[in-house]
Design a protein around this motif. Structure first.
Motif, PDB file in Angstrom:
ATOM      1  N   GLY A   1     103.368 -25.200  43.717  1.00 27.41           N
ATOM      2  CA  GLY A   1     104.353 -23.787  45.045  1.00 27.41           C
ATOM      3  C   GLY A   1     104.093 -23.413  45.873  1.00 27.41           C
ATOM      4  O   GLY A   1     104.654 -22.874  46.673  1.00 27.41           O
ATOM      5  N   TYR A   2     103.984 -25.211  46.620  1.00 26.83           N
ATOM      6  CA  TYR A   2     104.923 -25.680  47.565  1.00 26.83           C
ATOM      7  C   TYR A   2     105.612 -26.613  47.824  1.00 26.83           C
ATOM      8  O   TYR A   2     105.363 -27.794  46.651  1.00 26.83           O
ATOM      9  N   ASP A   3     106.659 -26.910  48.495  1.00 20.46           N
ATOM     10  CA  ASP A   3     107.279 -28.102  48.409  1.00 20.46           C
ATOM     11  C   ASP A   3     106.446 -28.731  50.227  1.00 20.46           C
ATOM     12  O   ASP A   3     106.384 -27.993  50.939  1.00 20.46           O
TER      13      ASP A   3
ATOM     14  N   LYS B   1     106.047 -22.392  51.426  1.00 19.62           N
ATOM     15  CA  LYS B   1     105.666 -22.008  50.481  1.00 19.62           C
ATOM     16  C   LYS B   1     107.146 -21.877  49.660  1.00 19.62           C
ATOM     17  O   LYS B   1     107.993 -21.671  49.842  1.00 19.62           O
ATOM     18  N   ARG B   2     107.654 -22.534  48.400  1.00 16.45           N
ATOM     19  CA  ARG B   2     108.088 -22.579  47.339  1.00 16.45           C
ATOM     20  C   ARG B   2     109.291 -20.794  47.239  1.00 16.45           C
ATOM     21  O   ARG B   2     108.120 -20.137  46.958  1.00 16.45           O
ATOM     22  N   SER B   3     110.563 -20.785  47.424  1.00 16.33           N
ATOM     23  CA  SER B   3     110.964 -19.379  47.315  1.00 16.33           C
ATOM     24  C   SER B   3     110.941 -18.928  45.587  1.00 16.33           C
ATOM     25  O   SER B   3     110.362 -20.312  45.136  1.00 16.33           O
ATOM     26  N   SER B   4     110.466 -18.642  45.426  1.00 21.95           N
ATOM     27  CA  SER B   4     110.686 -18.245  43.463  1.00 21.95           C
ATOM     28  C   SER B   4     112.316 -17.414  42.829  1.00 21.95           C
ATOM     29  O   SER B   4     112.305 -17.289  42.188  1.00 21.95           O
ATOM     30  N   GLY B   5     113.061 -17.716  44.194  1.00 21.10           N
ATOM     31  CA  GLY B   5     114.449 -17.895  43.415  1.00 21.10           C
ATOM     32  C   GLY B   5     115.245 -18.987  42.760  1.00 21.10           C
ATOM     33  O   GLY B   5     115.594 -19.271  41.548  1.00 21.10           O
TER      34      GLY B   5
END
Length: 109
Positions: free
Chosen positions: A11-13, A105-109
């Protein structure tokens, strides 16, 4: 502080790599523990005093790892490893090490 043994956090980069971090402690044996451990060796089983001592040492090493990472401005440590080595017959070093990073935080797009 996020601490993981993997090379990523779900969920993270990784935003920035801050570098290598470590924490260690050296624990010595206790004469009283040695006597009890010797008796335990006769009947077998877990030597709970040593288990507790090593658990405490691991927690101390991880705490120092976190402190080192915070000093570098990190919010996570990835690829964390623990290592134990004998310094003398009566003492062991516990080392925690990994890579300090900042995460986004990784974007959910």
């Amino acid at each position: 502080m996020i601490i993981v043994t993997t090379d990523f956090v779900p969920g993270y980069d990784v935003q920035e790599v801050k570098g290598f971090v470590r924490g260690s402690t050296v624990q010595s044996k206790n004469v009283g523990r040695d006597i009890l451990a010797g008796l335990k060796n006769l009947v077998g089983g877990e030597i709970k005093d040593y288990t507790s001592m090593m658990d405490s040492a691991r927690q101390q090493a991880i705490g120092r790892l976190v402190q080192h990472a915070e000093e570098k401005g990190a919010d996570a440590v990835i690829a964390v490893r623990l290592e134990t080595s004998s310094i003398t017959n009566a003492a062991s070093e516990i080392m925690a090490y990994g890579t300090a990073v900042t995460l986004s935080k990784r974007s959910s797009g």
